[in-house]
Design a protein around this motif. Structure first.
Motif: not given
Length: 61
Positions: A24-47
């Protein structure tokens, strides 16, 4: 209900909330890509952890 099952489900919810907030804070792929990947990976690892737990403990479901 099993406390570890509840903990794993809560971990998924918390990871998804953090991911949504970042997106929400970084729409359209903006923001730190490493942080984005870490968050997505965290969701997948939790699942994945929840799936593994359910597979190893089918008697709890």
């Amino acid at each position: 209900m099993d406390p570890q099952l509840i903990e794993l489900e809560n971990a998924i919810e918390e990871a998804e909330i953090a991911k949504r907030a970042f997106v929400k804070e970084n729409p359209n792929g903006a923001g730190d890509k490493n942080e984005r990947m870490r968050l997505y990976t965290n969701v997948e690892m939790s699942r994945k952890a929840l799936r593994e737990y359910k597979k190893l403990n089918p008697h709890l479901l």
